[in-house]
Design an enzyme around this catalytic site. Structure first.
Site, PDB file in Angstrom:
ATOM      1  N   ASN A   1       5.827  -4.942  -8.543  1.00 28.95           N
ATOM      2  CA  ASN A   1       6.217  -6.347  -8.631  1.00 28.95           C
ATOM      3  C   ASN A   1       6.812  -6.642 -10.005  1.00 28.95           C
ATOM      4  O   ASN A   1       6.497  -5.961 -10.979  1.00 28.95           O
ATOM      5  CB  ASN A   1       4.969  -7.218  -8.463  1.00 28.95           C
ATOM      6  CG  ASN A   1       4.493  -7.271  -7.027  1.00 28.95           C
ATOM      7  OD1 ASN A   1       3.646  -6.507  -6.628  1.00 28.95           O
ATOM      8  ND2 ASN A   1       5.065  -8.165  -6.244  1.00 28.95           N
TER       9      ASN A   1
ATOM     10  N   CYS B   1       5.073   2.033  -6.071  1.00 31.27           N
ATOM     11  CA  CYS B   1       4.713   3.047  -5.091  1.00 31.27           C
ATOM     12  C   CYS B   1       3.848   4.102  -5.778  1.00 31.27           C
ATOM     13  O   CYS B   1       4.249   4.698  -6.767  1.00 31.27           O
ATOM     14  CB  CYS B   1       5.973   3.693  -4.541  1.00 31.27           C
ATOM     15  SG  CYS B   1       5.620   5.142  -3.557  1.00 31.27           S
TER      16      CYS B   1
END
Lengths: 303, 303
Positions: A249, A240
């Site tokens: 990820n 984010c």
């Protein structure tokens, strides 16, 4: 522990990673980075998304990227495709695999795709059918499998039902997404136990985020159950952007390092992948969460 | 997967964490932080090290810290003790558990303790014997079990032999250290298989660093083999200060979150522990590697 001899890594950094970054990369930078990834030994790279540019402005140059990269033999170049129009663009960009997407939870699907699940499935079916006719392989992302930001737990029966529908449409692989980055090993085991009773393990991939540091613990759990396909993003890209240290990820770099240490083949050269990670870190201007990237920098591997 | 009902976390942040930080904390700050940790539900805190101040200057106030903290019932307050002189100071500081330390590899032991293993063991024996006589419990840290920065792999027979010697001396717990932060789940399983054939699993703890992101994957592997004692540092403190993003000890915060999600009791309240992590992060002035701390900050849990 049963670990596979070999796993397959689906590099999603250029799509899932970059779509969440604050910094807008130029088209030529994206192409350069994908070209770097192409020579690491990765056999699969999701290079962009053919969603409508107004949805994800950073990926509005999808077609230019697809046309600009230097393709390497043996690498599958995939892209996200939301509908027939996107598929047309993807095909004109010479994409090898079309990836459709939806959520396992109604609210997340509605917020993300702007449609209920019942109206999403027919659109996905069209894309999958037409992609297959055009000789593309297909993959489906199913989000919120391990938890939804709006509905919390998603009933297992619902996950099974949607997975079944997607497999009936003919997808080659189903990627189960830990959208909120909160999946834990016990939950991974529980959900996989049910799914692997119904679907072949060769057709299931797992897509973890490392938000709570559990990505590799979840991957090791899934490997132990026979899963051999995992999504990752070079550098751990995709966190984010509003939280400097939040992890995105599962970092491809960390997954490759762990596999190499455990004698599991990935085909990827860590040194080359770390160069690509360092390159994209400099472009994004923020410290990326990959542990191996930071460790390599600290021992000055790059000088 | 077999997960335990309950695990025990040994918080080593005030010692293993702070001894590696660049920023020198004041004695009163250390005391305040330990007092915060004491009310989180943690049952064990290693508060300092009674090594000679010239070795680890940041911990030269060991006795003041030990005398200054507010002890909570049910919490074991431990300290690192290198020799009899250190033990005397630890006892005068009313420490509950004395932790001795050495390496499984000759070179690391020599560089770290300035003595060969053969000369280290008799000193540890003295400390363990005298500590036991003084009604302290004892723990031994064995470093470089999962790899040595100088000798690479350490022979398993050597690890077994030293462990045996330490248990014969009467230690209550042996903490196996992943000093270079490169242990992987397959290796953890291999080493534990041998050790658990010889020593009771209740007396073995694991001490991982998250340098390559594998700490929780290693912990889940060890849990699955019956280990229930793990070292952690609040905030993931203890990373190499020269590498901004490098991860230190397994973050207690991440371990607690994972356990809570999997229904494993730790006794620790995550909210309180995260407050202590945020507090020490502000003091160190660098972003700490705990994933849950960064995730909590990003969703503004603290406001």
């Amino acid at each position: 522990m049963k670990v596979p001899k070999k796993i397959s890594i689906k590099e999603v950094g250029p799509r899932d990673g970059l779509q969440n970054e604050q910094v807008l990369l130029s088209t030529s930078d994206k192409i350069s980075w994908i070209d770097m990834l192409s020579v690491t030994g990765l056999s699969y790279i999701e290079i962009t998304s053919f969603v409508h540019p107004k949805w994800i402005p950073p990926l509005r140059d999808a077609l230019d990227v697809a046309k600009g990269i230097k393709r390497q033999p043996g690498v599958t170049y995939a892209a996200l495709v939301p509908n027939r129009k996107g598929l047309e663009r993807a095909i004109s960009g010479n994409i090898d695999e079309a990836a459709v997407f939806m959520s396992a939870s109604e609210t997340h699907n509605q917020k993300n795709i702007n449609k209920p699940i019942s109206e999403t499935l027919p659109i996905l079916k069209e894309v999958i059918t037409e992609a297959t006719e055009a000789k593309l392989t297909t993959r489906a992302y199913l989000s919120t499998v391990f938890g939804c930001p709006y509905e919390k737990n998603v009933p297992l029966e619902q996950i099974v039902r949607i997975s079944e529908t997607l497999f009936e449409m003919g997808i080659d692989e189903l990627s189960l997404g830990d959208t909120i980055g909160a999946a834990n090993p016990v939950q991974v085991e529980l959900i996989l136990e049910t799914l692997l009773n119904r679907f072949p393990k060769e057709k299931i991939a797992l897509h973890f985020h490392n938000t709570r540091g559990m990505a590799l613990a979840n991957i090791i759990t899934a490997m132990n159950m026979g899963i051999t396909s995992f999504d990752g993003a070079c550098g751990g890209l995709g966190g984010c952007p509003y939280a400097p240290g939040s992890s995105g990820n599962a970092a491809t770099d960390d997954l490759i390092y762990m596999c190499a240490q455990m004698g599991i083949e990935t085909g990827v050269e860590l040194g080359k992948l770390l160069l690509a990670a360092k390159w994209i870190e400099e472009k994004t201007g923020r410290q990326l969460p990959s542990h191996n990237l930071q460790a390599a920098k600290s021992i000055d591997c790059f000088s």
